[in-house]
Design an enzyme around this catalytic site. Structure first.
Site, PDB file in Angstrom:
ATOM      1  N   ALA A  21      -0.157  30.431  46.136  1.00  0.00           N
ATOM      2  CA  ALA A  21       1.144  30.921  46.583  1.00  0.00           C
ATOM      3  C   ALA A  21       1.077  31.717  47.895  1.00  0.00           C
ATOM      4  O   ALA A  21       1.922  31.546  48.781  1.00  0.00           O
ATOM      5  CB  ALA A  21       1.765  31.759  45.478  1.00  0.00           C
ATOM      6  N   ALA A  22       0.071  32.585  48.042  1.00  0.00           N
ATOM      7  CA  ALA A  22      -0.017  33.402  49.258  1.00  0.00           C
ATOM      8  C   ALA A  22      -0.369  32.528  50.466  1.00  0.00           C
ATOM      9  O   ALA A  22       0.215  32.688  51.554  1.00  0.00           O
ATOM     10  CB  ALA A  22      -1.053  34.507  49.073  1.00  0.00           C
ATOM     11  N   ARG A  62       7.306  22.135  47.711  1.00  0.00           N
ATOM     12  CA  ARG A  62       6.942  22.476  46.327  1.00  0.00           C
ATOM     13  C   ARG A  62       7.979  23.475  45.814  1.00  0.00           C
ATOM     14  O   ARG A  62       8.337  24.402  46.528  1.00  0.00           O
ATOM     15  CB  ARG A  62       5.522  23.086  46.240  1.00  0.00           C
ATOM     16  CG  ARG A  62       4.431  22.103  46.628  1.00  0.00           C
ATOM     17  CD  ARG A  62       3.041  22.682  46.349  1.00  0.00           C
ATOM     18  NE  ARG A  62       2.714  22.667  44.930  1.00  0.00           N
ATOM     19  CZ  ARG A  62       1.677  23.305  44.402  1.00  0.00           C
ATOM     20  NH1 ARG A  62       0.889  24.042  45.165  1.00  0.00           N
ATOM     21  NH2 ARG A  62       1.421  23.239  43.114  1.00  0.00           N
ATOM     22  N   CYS A 127      -7.395  29.059  36.878  1.00  0.00           N
ATOM     23  CA  CYS A 127      -7.042  28.499  38.183  1.00  0.00           C
ATOM     24  C   CYS A 127      -7.716  29.290  39.309  1.00  0.00           C
ATOM     25  O   CYS A 127      -8.795  29.863  39.120  1.00  0.00           O
ATOM     26  CB  CYS A 127      -5.529  28.424  38.357  1.00  0.00           C
ATOM     27  SG  CYS A 127      -5.023  27.315  39.693  1.00  0.00           S
ATOM     28  N   ASP A 196       2.668  32.476  40.524  1.00  0.00           N
ATOM     29  CA  ASP A 196       3.417  31.755  41.566  1.00  0.00           C
ATOM     30  C   ASP A 196       4.812  32.336  41.705  1.00  0.00           C
ATOM     31  O   ASP A 196       5.390  32.325  42.791  1.00  0.00           O
ATOM     32  CB  ASP A 196       3.468  30.266  41.249  1.00  0.00           C
ATOM     33  CG  ASP A 196       2.078  29.662  41.329  1.00  0.00           C
ATOM     34  OD1 ASP A 196       1.301  29.816  40.368  1.00  0.00           O
ATOM     35  OD2 ASP A 196       1.750  29.088  42.394  1.00  0.00           O
ATOM     36  N   LYS A 232       5.800  37.516  45.328  1.00  0.00           N
ATOM     37  CA  LYS A 232       5.918  36.576  44.199  1.00  0.00           C
ATOM     38  C   LYS A 232       7.109  36.898  43.299  1.00  0.00           C
ATOM     39  O   LYS A 232       7.326  36.204  42.307  1.00  0.00           O
ATOM     40  CB  LYS A 232       4.632  36.593  43.352  1.00  0.00           C
ATOM     41  CG  LYS A 232       3.329  36.641  44.134  1.00  0.00           C
ATOM     42  CD  LYS A 232       2.959  35.304  44.696  1.00  0.00           C
ATOM     43  CE  LYS A 232       1.673  35.331  45.516  1.00  0.00           C
ATOM     44  NZ  LYS A 232       0.475  35.602  44.774  1.00  0.00           N
TER      45      LYS A 232
END
Ligand code: RI2
Length: 314
Positions: A21-22, A62, A127, A196, A232
């Site tokens: 995400a970052a 996305r 992850c 996310d 986030k």
């Protein structure tokens, strides 16, 4: 038409060449800067229209990580000036200050998260999250010995990226298949994951499998820590919107050859899932750590009661 660099970045995000995400947020801000630098717009209105079109192209890649629209909003909000040149400069400055904030936020978050980790602790990861790893990095910098049980994280095995990074930092790593997680939770002092998106009720949207891990960790009594900078936080959830869960290609789960062998089956491949707040012990941000139920206060302070879509066609 967005410039080629925007197109390239959009394709790389969609294909997960750029992921996390970052990193997605940073790449989006960089792409807007590239658009501004290359623009040959004849008027300020034309420049603004180009920037909105570039942002739409990036936004559509996305759907789940809110850091992407939050980054686009940040840069577009700073556009200022009565001439193309002034608008160009303001975009370049906005992208630079966004990058600075991102880096600072991750460092500050890491320092706060590291306070939860004791010398000799073992963390279980899921992850690959740069926010989560920032906490480990800061703990190592404090001189603590940290070990890790790294879940493989099907279907794309992004746990391997985490394992590689941790080994580069000399952290002892044990990689396990996802299904072995409960067996190893007794050996772990924390579950440490990223996010996310975080919803207003404190639900954590993260790589699929996080919710299963969190339920198992709660049952074993292992605390669950979510490392997520405020980028986030999903402002639309303040007004009742839900977070869209990305469905990815079936071939990530089963190859065509495997399907031919197995026969006619349906395959589903959700990339993310939702962990309810009751399974999360702390959300660690650059503004401090929060019980998930209280994150809404921070979200209101930072994002007000909702958001605009500055990329919309006018
Ligand atoms: P950072 C990733 O999604 C993972 O779900 C990870 O936990 C999250 O982004 C946050 O990553 P994907 O892009 O921002 O790999 O902490 O699908 O790096």
């Amino acid at each position: 038409m967005p410039v080629p660099e925007v197109e390239r970045t959009a394709e790389d995000i969609a294909d997960m060449e750029i992921r996390g995400a970052a990193s997605i947020a940073e790449a989006a801000a960089d792409a807007l800067e590239a658009q501004a630098r290359a623009s040959e717009a004849a008027s300020p209105d034309a420049f603004r229209a180009e920037m909105r079109a570039a942002a739409r192209r990036l936004r559509d890649t996305r759907p789940t990580a809110v850091s992407l629209p939050n980054a686009l909003r940040y840069v577009l909000r700073e556009l200022d000036g009565d001439s193309v040149e002034a608008l160009r400069v303001s975009t370049i400055e906005a992208a630079a200050s966004f990058r600075d904030q991102l880096e600072r936020a991750q460092d500050d978050l890491g320092d706060i998260g590291a306070n939860r980790l004791q010398d000799g602790d073992t963390v279980m990861t899921h992850c690959h999250s740069t926010d989560a790893l920032a906490c480990v990095r800061a703990a190592l910098d404090d001189g603590k010995h940290i070990e890790a049980v790294v879940k493989e994280t099907r279907p794309r095995k992004q746990g391997h990226i985490t394992a590689k990074q941790l080994r580069e930092w000399d952290v002892p790593v044990t990689v396990v298949v996802d299904n072995a997680a409960r067996r190893y939770l007794d050996d772990c002092d924390h579950v440490l994951v990223g996010a996310d998106s975080i919803a207003a009720d404190g639900s954590v949207i993260n790589k699929v499998g996080t919710s299963l891990l969190a339920v198992a960790a709660r049952e074993r009594g292992t605390p669950i820590m979510v490392a997520a900078q405020t980028l986030k936080l999903h402002p639309d959830t303040l007004t009742g919107h839900t977070v869209e869960i990305e469905m990815r290609d079936e071939s990530e789960v089963m190859t065509d050859a495997e399907r031919a062998e197995v026969g006619d089956v349906a395959v589903e491949n959700p990339a993310f899932d939702v962990t309810p707040p009751r399974y999360v012990d702390a959300i660690v941000t650059e503004r401090g750590q929060f019980p998930p139920e209280s994150i809404v206060t921070l979200m209101r302070e930072l994002y007000g009661e909702g958001t605009t879509e500055p990329w919309a066609e006018t």
